[in-house]
Structures are given as structure tokens and as C-alpha cells.
Design a protein around this motif. Sequence first.
Motif, PDB file in Angstrom:
ATOM      1  N   PHE A 295      -8.870   4.620  -3.355  1.00 25.12           N
ATOM      2  CA  PHE A 295      -7.742   3.832  -3.435  1.00 25.12           C
ATOM      3  C   PHE A 295      -7.756   2.678  -2.208  1.00 25.12           C
ATOM      4  N   GLU A 296      -8.209   3.057  -1.308  1.00 27.14           N
ATOM      5  CA  GLU A 296      -8.451   2.145   0.005  1.00 27.14           C
ATOM      6  C   GLU A 296      -9.241   0.868  -0.462  1.00 27.14           C
ATOM      7  N   ARG A 297     -10.184   1.046  -1.139  1.00 24.20           N
ATOM      8  CA  ARG A 297     -11.103  -0.140  -1.625  1.00 24.20           C
ATOM      9  C   ARG A 297     -10.239  -0.880  -2.633  1.00 24.20           C
ATOM     10  N   LEU A 298      -9.580  -0.218  -3.405  1.00 18.25           N
ATOM     11  CA  LEU A 298      -8.825  -0.904  -4.334  1.00 18.25           C
ATOM     12  C   LEU A 298      -7.863  -1.779  -3.585  1.00 18.25           C
ATOM     13  N   VAL A 299      -7.166  -1.217  -2.793  1.00 18.74           N
ATOM     14  CA  VAL A 299      -6.255  -2.351  -2.062  1.00 18.74           C
ATOM     15  C   VAL A 299      -6.865  -3.232  -1.159  1.00 18.74           C
ATOM     16  N   GLU A 300      -7.924  -2.988  -0.564  1.00 20.22           N
ATOM     17  CA  GLU A 300      -8.884  -3.957   0.214  1.00 20.22           C
ATOM     18  C   GLU A 300      -9.533  -5.167  -1.023  1.00 20.22           C
ATOM     19  N   ALA A 301      -9.696  -4.651  -2.132  1.00 21.20           N
ATOM     20  CA  ALA A 301     -10.236  -5.779  -2.972  1.00 21.20           C
ATOM     21  C   ALA A 301      -8.919  -6.735  -3.628  1.00 21.20           C
ATOM     22  N   LEU A 302      -8.070  -5.927  -4.029  1.00 20.29           N
ATOM     23  CA  LEU A 302      -6.800  -6.746  -4.368  1.00 20.29           C
ATOM     24  C   LEU A 302      -6.155  -7.456  -3.637  1.00 20.29           C
ATOM     25  N   ARG A 303      -6.087  -7.040  -2.231  1.00 22.92           N
ATOM     26  CA  ARG A 303      -5.383  -7.680  -1.316  1.00 22.92           C
ATOM     27  C   ARG A 303      -3.929  -8.178  -1.592  1.00 22.92           C
ATOM     28  N   PRO A 304      -3.272  -6.984  -2.000  1.00 24.90           N
ATOM     29  CA  PRO A 304      -1.689  -7.224  -2.290  1.00 24.90           C
ATOM     30  C   PRO A 304      -1.211  -7.777  -0.909  1.00 24.90           C
ATOM     31  N   LYS A 305       0.185  -8.375  -1.367  1.00 29.40           N
ATOM     32  CA  LYS A 305       1.032  -8.905  -0.245  1.00 29.40           C
ATOM     33  C   LYS A 305       1.463  -7.453   0.586  1.00 29.40           C
ATOM     34  N   ARG A 306       1.320  -7.464   1.851  1.00 32.08           N
ATOM     35  CA  ARG A 306       1.583  -6.256   2.759  1.00 32.08           C
ATOM     36  C   ARG A 306       2.976  -6.332   3.226  1.00 32.08           C
ATOM     37  N   ASP A 307       3.691  -5.359   3.169  1.00 32.22           N
ATOM     38  CA  ASP A 307       5.090  -5.437   3.540  1.00 32.22           C
ATOM     39  C   ASP A 307       5.441  -4.094   4.046  1.00 32.22           C
ATOM     40  N   PRO A 308       5.872  -3.851   5.425  1.00 24.32           N
ATOM     41  CA  PRO A 308       6.116  -2.520   6.082  1.00 24.32           C
ATOM     42  C   PRO A 308       7.184  -1.946   5.280  1.00 24.32           C
ATOM     43  N   GLY A 309       7.870  -2.734   4.526  1.00 22.38           N
ATOM     44  CA  GLY A 309       8.921  -1.915   3.902  1.00 22.38           C
ATOM     45  C   GLY A 309       8.734  -1.197   2.561  1.00 22.38           C
ATOM     46  N   TYR A 310       7.749  -1.232   2.092  1.00 18.49           N
ATOM     47  CA  TYR A 310       7.297  -0.547   0.916  1.00 18.49           C
ATOM     48  C   TYR A 310       5.866  -0.571   0.567  1.00 18.49           C
ATOM     49  N   ASN A 311       5.213   0.415  -0.007  1.00 18.08           N
ATOM     50  CA  ASN A 311       4.004   0.666  -0.483  1.00 18.08           C
ATOM     51  C   ASN A 311       3.085  -0.362  -1.317  1.00 18.08           C
ATOM     52  N   PRO A 312       1.950  -0.781  -1.021  1.00 20.38           N
ATOM     53  CA  PRO A 312       1.444  -1.827  -1.878  1.00 20.38           C
ATOM     54  C   PRO A 312       0.892  -1.027  -3.277  1.00 20.38           C
ATOM     55  N   ILE A 313       0.859  -1.859  -4.246  1.00 21.38           N
ATOM     56  CA  ILE A 313       0.495  -1.586  -5.707  1.00 21.38           C
ATOM     57  C   ILE A 313       1.513  -0.682  -6.505  1.00 21.38           C
ATOM     58  N   PHE A 314       2.034   0.455  -5.793  1.00 27.16           N
ATOM     59  CA  PHE A 314       2.980   1.370  -6.350  1.00 27.16           C
ATOM     60  C   PHE A 314       3.756   2.033  -5.312  1.00 27.16           C
ATOM     61  N   GLN A 315       5.227   2.262  -5.696  1.00 26.41           N
ATOM     62  CA  GLN A 315       6.073   2.829  -4.786  1.00 26.41           C
ATOM     63  C   GLN A 315       6.718   4.017  -5.352  1.00 26.41           C
ATOM     64  N   VAL A 316       6.259   4.622  -6.492  1.00 21.78           N
ATOM     65  CA  VAL A 316       6.628   5.738  -7.229  1.00 21.78           C
ATOM     66  C   VAL A 316       5.256   6.615  -7.339  1.00 21.78           C
TER      67      VAL A 316
END
Length: 453
Positions: free
Chosen positions: A359-380
Motif C-alpha cells: 500500500f505504501e508504494r501505491l500511495v507513492e505512485a498515485l500521489r494523492p493530495k495529502r491532508d493531515p485531517g484524513y487518510n489518503p485513498i480511503f477513510q473507511v
Amino acid sequence: MTRIEGLSPAKRALLERALSQRRQGQAGSTAIPRRTDRGPAPLSFAQQRMWFLQQWDPAAPTFNGARALRLRGRLDHSALERALRAVVERHESLRTVVSEQGEARQVVLDTWTFELPVISVGESELELSLRDLSREPFDLTADLMLRATLLKIAADEHVLLLRMHHIAADAHSDRVLFSELAELYDAELSGREPGLAALPIQYSDFAVWQRERLRGPLLDELISYWAKQLDGAPARLRLPTDRPRRPVQQHDGSHHRLVLPGALGERLEALGREAGATFFMTMLAVFSALLYRRSGQDDIVLGSPIANRNNVEVEGLIGFFTNTIALRTHLSGNPSFREIVGRARQTALGAYAHQDLPFERLVEALRPKRDPGYNPIFQVNFRAQSTQRPLLALTGLVTEPIAIDIGFSRFDLALELELADRQLSGYFEYDRDLFDDDTIAGYVEELTALLEQ
């Protein structure tokens, strides 16, 4: 039934992918070798991300894992302490620290001590004592990753509290821990040698192998699949909340436990069989439908843990192998529930076949907007299993698991379900900054109604 027909959908998908790669000449030996250099080793991808997240708030209990077991009968404290010490000796992951000199690396401690302290408590103090002990932070640069405490209630009644940091252990590790601890304790009592086979590798061997394997064409293929799968997915699941979201998520959480009518479990299994779906896939469809009704969004992305133990060498290891997969289910077009189950099934099968991408490599590859208020890609987050949780059986003792809520939530909302002996139970874990318990009780009522429908 042939052996292939008896495989779970996840393992069948992996087999089909491996056969496809072999036909294309892509598959080499997947055996994990022991590394020749026993010095510092790289962190696995999952460990690297956990190490990074831990730096945000080192004192937070976010990645503490706690298991409590009530023990009734005559307990040999010294034998149990020696058995636990033998587990730590056997599994390097439990005596491995992170070195901060330059790039973070894992280092196995040469010298260490392990003790099993005893604390006398009354039954009325037990819940708070378990919570407080379970929240004690780990220093990943110095501590053993397994801690144990005996809480003495009476001469013949104790509670064994085991804590392992998630960087060193996952859910499957409980099975290994409980199985080995039972054998080692019995061997100590009877004065015999324990009947445990030597471990073929240690966790650091896996970390080195994973780093070497996940590159080149295989990495490109996995990233390509997930990028396509999540293309255009919503950045957030906008569930109605009881309070505005904080700028920085604090992960202050709670559990709301649920036990659903027994007949539902049997009917769910039958429904899944008719649709060619597992219990997990069926419940993924139900939960996606619930979130659709709550959010009004017809494009639902959930996170879900997967064991990621696809090599025989790691089956008997205590370690952090679990990966997270993103499950995207479309509910557009006013589908029937059976159609939603079919979509959930296809989503899960595709994810199983491409589960190797950390999952760590997925986040690196997709580079979603990072916000300390919620998790990237999914929150549930969602987890459902139809196999019973591992139990610890110690010679001469009656053991009973005790549920612990240590007061955190890694996500906005998570649902964990277990179908055992046709009884459906579990809990919602929720962020208390976002939701009140009454709101989560409403989720339970709506989930029950959907299942009954």
C-alpha cells in the motif's frame, strides 16, 4: 472436489496469476532465501511506512496491539515466563529495533531481557488497568516488541495481557504466538524439549527479498493495475458527521460491539454460495450499500487488510506481513443487491490477484493530495472473516479471551465482522471526534435491517 476447486477465491486468483506469469516466462523461483549478511537490514515497505507514521506522535498507541486472556486454574508463573522468553528468542522480529543512523534499518538486539511482571488488581479495576497498560508507548529504537503482564485477581485466576507493536506483528501472528506459547509452556511443565521445527527464515530475510523482488516489470504491472483501478476515484467518502472534521486527525476512537441474529449468518452463507461469492464478498456488498445510503456517493472505496503470506517460508513467522488493499465498488445504475454482490466479487478477485503491491508504494505512485485531517485513498476500513479467531490453550488452565478497547481509531470508521459457528458478531471502530455512539448505534440498526432484507 479437486484441490483447485477447494481453494479460496483469493488463493485461486493468486494461482491463476502465477500460472499466467509462468506461461509468459515471468515467474522465477519465489522461495525466500536466508540472507548471508546478518547485520542491519532494510525495513519492509510496510514497516517503513509505519516507522514514518510513528514519528508524527511517538507516544500515541495507534499501532499497539493488545490481547487479554483470562486464565483460571493453577498457573506456573516461572514456566510461562520462560515460555514467553523462548518465543522472543525464536522470532527475531520481537527483538528487533530501528536504527536511526542515516536510513532507517532494522537491527536485531544482541542482548536483551524479558520479564513477566505480576500486578494484583480487583475485578472492578481490571478494564481500566488493561486499557492503561495497552496504551503504553513502544520505543521502536530500544524496546522489545512483545510485552507481557500478569494481572492477578485471585490465587487461581489471572489475566494475561500480551502487547505487540504492529511493526513486528499482524493478525496472523496471533496464531503463531498462541500455538508456540502453548507448546513451550507444556514443555516447560513436563520438562521435555519443545516440539517446534526450526524456522526456515527470519523477518529480515523477507524484507530483503521483498525489496529485491518488487522492482522492474512486476512492479510496473502492479502499479499499472492499481492506477487504472483507482483512476477517477473520489478522494474522500463524505459521510455525514456529528462534528466538523479537525484539521489534524487525532485518532481518538472507541468500539461499538454488535452481535447479530444467528439465522442471518446461515442465510448470508447461502446467499453467497448462490452468487459464487465468499462471506467477505457478500459483506463487502452489504457494507458498500450501507455507506452508499449514508453518503449518497455511488463510488465507494474501502480499505481492507489481507494476510499477504503467500510463501510457505513465512507461514510460521511472527511479523508484519499484512498488506492493505483498496476495494472500489460502483453502485451506479440502481443495481439489485445480487448485482452489487457480483461487482464486489469482481473487485475482490482483482485485488487478490494484485495484492503484492505494498500500500505504501501505491500511495507513492498515485500521489494523492495529502491532508493531515484524513487518510489518503480511503477513510473507511473493512474486515470480515469466517474463520474463528485463534485461541490460547495452556495446559491445566481454562482460558477465555477478553475484548480490549484501548481508545483509538486509525480511520474515520471501520467495521470488523466474524462469522463463527453461524454467529455473526464484531464491532464498529469509529473516530470520536467525528461520530457519537448514538450515530454508530444507528449504523448497527441499518446494517441489521439491510442484512434482513
